[in-house]
Design a protein around this motif. Structure first.
Motif, PDB file in Angstrom:
ATOM      1  N   ALA A 273       0.822  -1.211   0.000  1.00  0.00           N
ATOM      2  CA  ALA A 273       0.000   0.000   0.000  1.00  0.00           C
ATOM      3  C   ALA A 273       0.860   1.268   0.000  1.00  0.00           C
ATOM      4  O   ALA A 273       0.536   2.233  -0.695  1.00  0.00           O
ATOM      5  N   SER A 274       1.951   1.270   0.754  1.00  0.00           N
ATOM      6  CA  SER A 274       2.819   2.454   0.797  1.00  0.00           C
ATOM      7  C   SER A 274       3.497   2.700  -0.541  1.00  0.00           C
ATOM      8  O   SER A 274       3.629   3.846  -0.977  1.00  0.00           O
ATOM      9  N   VAL A 275       3.915   1.631  -1.193  1.00  0.00           N
ATOM     10  CA  VAL A 275       4.547   1.764  -2.512  1.00  0.00           C
ATOM     11  C   VAL A 275       3.501   2.242  -3.524  1.00  0.00           C
ATOM     12  O   VAL A 275       3.764   3.133  -4.324  1.00  0.00           O
ATOM     13  N   ALA A 276       2.299   1.671  -3.468  1.00  0.00           N
ATOM     14  CA  ALA A 276       1.234   2.083  -4.390  1.00  0.00           C
ATOM     15  C   ALA A 276       0.898   3.556  -4.201  1.00  0.00           C
ATOM     16  O   ALA A 276       0.679   4.281  -5.181  1.00  0.00           O
ATOM     17  N   GLU A 277       0.892   4.026  -2.973  1.00  0.00           N
ATOM     18  CA  GLU A 277       0.610   5.445  -2.710  1.00  0.00           C
ATOM     19  C   GLU A 277       1.720   6.330  -3.266  1.00  0.00           C
ATOM     20  O   GLU A 277       1.457   7.392  -3.836  1.00  0.00           O
ATOM     21  N   ALA A 278       2.968   5.912  -3.120  1.00  0.00           N
ATOM     22  CA  ALA A 278       4.079   6.681  -3.685  1.00  0.00           C
ATOM     23  C   ALA A 278       3.959   6.739  -5.207  1.00  0.00           C
ATOM     24  O   ALA A 278       4.186   7.792  -5.813  1.00  0.00           O
TER      25      ALA A 278
ATOM     26  N   GLY B 161       9.351  10.662 -12.948  1.00  0.00           N
ATOM     27  CA  GLY B 161       8.567  10.137 -11.834  1.00  0.00           C
ATOM     28  C   GLY B 161       9.292   9.024 -11.113  1.00  0.00           C
ATOM     29  O   GLY B 161       9.221   8.916  -9.889  1.00  0.00           O
ATOM     30  N   VAL B 162       9.996   8.174 -11.864  1.00  0.00           N
ATOM     31  CA  VAL B 162      10.780   7.093 -11.254  1.00  0.00           C
ATOM     32  C   VAL B 162      11.868   7.692 -10.372  1.00  0.00           C
ATOM     33  O   VAL B 162      12.099   7.221  -9.251  1.00  0.00           O
ATOM     34  N   ALA B 163      12.528   8.739 -10.833  1.00  0.00           N
ATOM     35  CA  ALA B 163      13.558   9.391 -10.018  1.00  0.00           C
ATOM     36  C   ALA B 163      12.951   9.908  -8.717  1.00  0.00           C
ATOM     37  O   ALA B 163      13.535   9.743  -7.638  1.00  0.00           O
ATOM     38  N   GLY B 164      11.779  10.497  -8.808  1.00  0.00           N
ATOM     39  CA  GLY B 164      11.093  10.961  -7.605  1.00  0.00           C
ATOM     40  C   GLY B 164      10.681   9.817  -6.695  1.00  0.00           C
ATOM     41  O   GLY B 164      10.743   9.928  -5.472  1.00  0.00           O
ATOM     42  N   LEU B 165      10.259   8.714  -7.303  1.00  0.00           N
ATOM     43  CA  LEU B 165       9.893   7.526  -6.527  1.00  0.00           C
ATOM     44  C   LEU B 165      11.073   7.020  -5.717  1.00  0.00           C
ATOM     45  O   LEU B 165      10.919   6.630  -4.548  1.00  0.00           O
ATOM     46  N   ILE B 166      12.234   7.014  -6.337  1.00  0.00           N
ATOM     47  CA  ILE B 166      13.442   6.564  -5.629  1.00  0.00           C
ATOM     48  C   ILE B 166      13.638   7.400  -4.370  1.00  0.00           C
ATOM     49  O   ILE B 166      13.821   6.862  -3.275  1.00  0.00           O
TER      50      ILE B 166
ATOM     51  N   GLU C 284      13.309   7.865   1.492  1.00  0.00           N
ATOM     52  CA  GLU C 284      12.968   8.645   2.683  1.00  0.00           C
ATOM     53  C   GLU C 284      11.923   7.934   3.538  1.00  0.00           C
ATOM     54  O   GLU C 284      12.035   7.900   4.760  1.00  0.00           O
ATOM     55  N   THR C 285      10.929   7.343   2.916  1.00  0.00           N
ATOM     56  CA  THR C 285       9.860   6.669   3.650  1.00  0.00           C
ATOM     57  C   THR C 285      10.368   5.460   4.408  1.00  0.00           C
ATOM     58  O   THR C 285      10.003   5.242   5.562  1.00  0.00           O
ATOM     59  N   PHE C 286      11.222   4.666   3.765  1.00  0.00           N
ATOM     60  CA  PHE C 286      11.649   3.399   4.350  1.00  0.00           C
ATOM     61  C   PHE C 286      13.082   3.425   4.898  1.00  0.00           C
ATOM     62  O   PHE C 286      13.579   2.404   5.363  1.00  0.00           O
ATOM     63  N   SER C 287      13.736   4.561   4.848  1.00  0.00           N
ATOM     64  CA  SER C 287      15.079   4.738   5.416  1.00  0.00           C
ATOM     65  C   SER C 287      16.102   3.723   4.902  1.00  0.00           C
ATOM     66  O   SER C 287      16.733   2.998   5.670  1.00  0.00           O
TER      67      SER C 287
ATOM     68  N   ARG D  81       1.282   9.227  -6.165  1.00  0.00           N
ATOM     69  CA  ARG D  81       1.723  10.635  -6.049  1.00  0.00           C
ATOM     70  C   ARG D  81       2.611  11.057  -7.211  1.00  0.00           C
ATOM     71  O   ARG D  81       2.639  12.226  -7.576  1.00  0.00           O
ATOM     72  N   ARG D  82       3.374  10.115  -7.767  1.00  0.00           N
ATOM     73  CA  ARG D  82       4.313  10.441  -8.837  1.00  0.00           C
ATOM     74  C   ARG D  82       3.715  10.287 -10.233  1.00  0.00           C
ATOM     75  O   ARG D  82       4.362  10.638 -11.222  1.00  0.00           O
ATOM     76  N   ALA D  83       2.501   9.785 -10.344  1.00  0.00           N
ATOM     77  CA  ALA D  83       1.868   9.603 -11.655  1.00  0.00           C
ATOM     78  C   ALA D  83       1.514  10.955 -12.253  1.00  0.00           C
ATOM     79  O   ALA D  83       1.030  11.847 -11.559  1.00  0.00           O
ATOM     80  N   GLU D  84       1.788  11.107 -13.535  1.00  0.00           N
ATOM     81  CA  GLU D  84       1.459  12.347 -14.226  1.00  0.00           C
ATOM     82  C   GLU D  84       0.003  12.362 -14.679  1.00  0.00           C
ATOM     83  O   GLU D  84      -0.562  13.421 -14.898  1.00  0.00           O
ATOM     84  N   ALA D  85      -0.597  11.187 -14.812  1.00  0.00           N
ATOM     85  CA  ALA D  85      -2.003  11.079 -15.178  1.00  0.00           C
ATOM     86  C   ALA D  85      -2.828  11.093 -13.890  1.00  0.00           C
ATOM     87  O   ALA D  85      -2.315  10.789 -12.816  1.00  0.00           O
ATOM     88  N   PRO D  86      -4.109  11.426 -13.996  1.00  0.00           N
ATOM     89  CA  PRO D  86      -4.940  11.368 -12.788  1.00  0.00           C
ATOM     90  C   PRO D  86      -4.947   9.954 -12.212  1.00  0.00           C
ATOM     91  O   PRO D  86      -4.987   8.981 -12.962  1.00  0.00           O
TER      92      PRO D  86
END
Length: 81
Positions: free
Chosen positions: A2-7, A36-41, A46-49, A10-15
């Motif tokens: 769920a946390s990965v799906a939420e990230a 978006g992948v760069a932002g996901l990284i 940061e989320t999972f340290s 947030r990074r998707a350019e489409a709705p």
């Protein structure tokens, strides 16, 4: 997952989809660009340290929410030693 799906959401350019995205859908089909992948990284580090090692930044890892979640779980797992 769920946390990965939420990230990803947030990074998707489409709705974002109205329902939870299919964990096996390609990230590109969910609207995640290379930027978006760069932002996901950054978000996931940061989320999972943890830090993505260079060999984990690959198209195979960033193919779907499931492949990305599997990698995050592996990188967050306590290392035997």
């Amino acid at each position: 997952m769920a946390s990965v799906a939420e990230a990803v959401r947030r990074r998707a350019e489409a709705p974002p989809p109205a329902t939870a995205p299919d964990p096996d859908a390609e990230l590109s089909s969910l609207g995640v660009s290379s930027l978006g992948v760069a932002g996901l990284i950054v978000d996931l580090e940061e989320t999972f340290s943890f830090r993505f090692p260079d060999d984990a930044v690959s198209p195979e890892v960033f193919r779907t929410i499931r492949t990305l979640t599997d990698t995050v779980r592996t990188l967050c797992a306590p290392q035997a030693g």
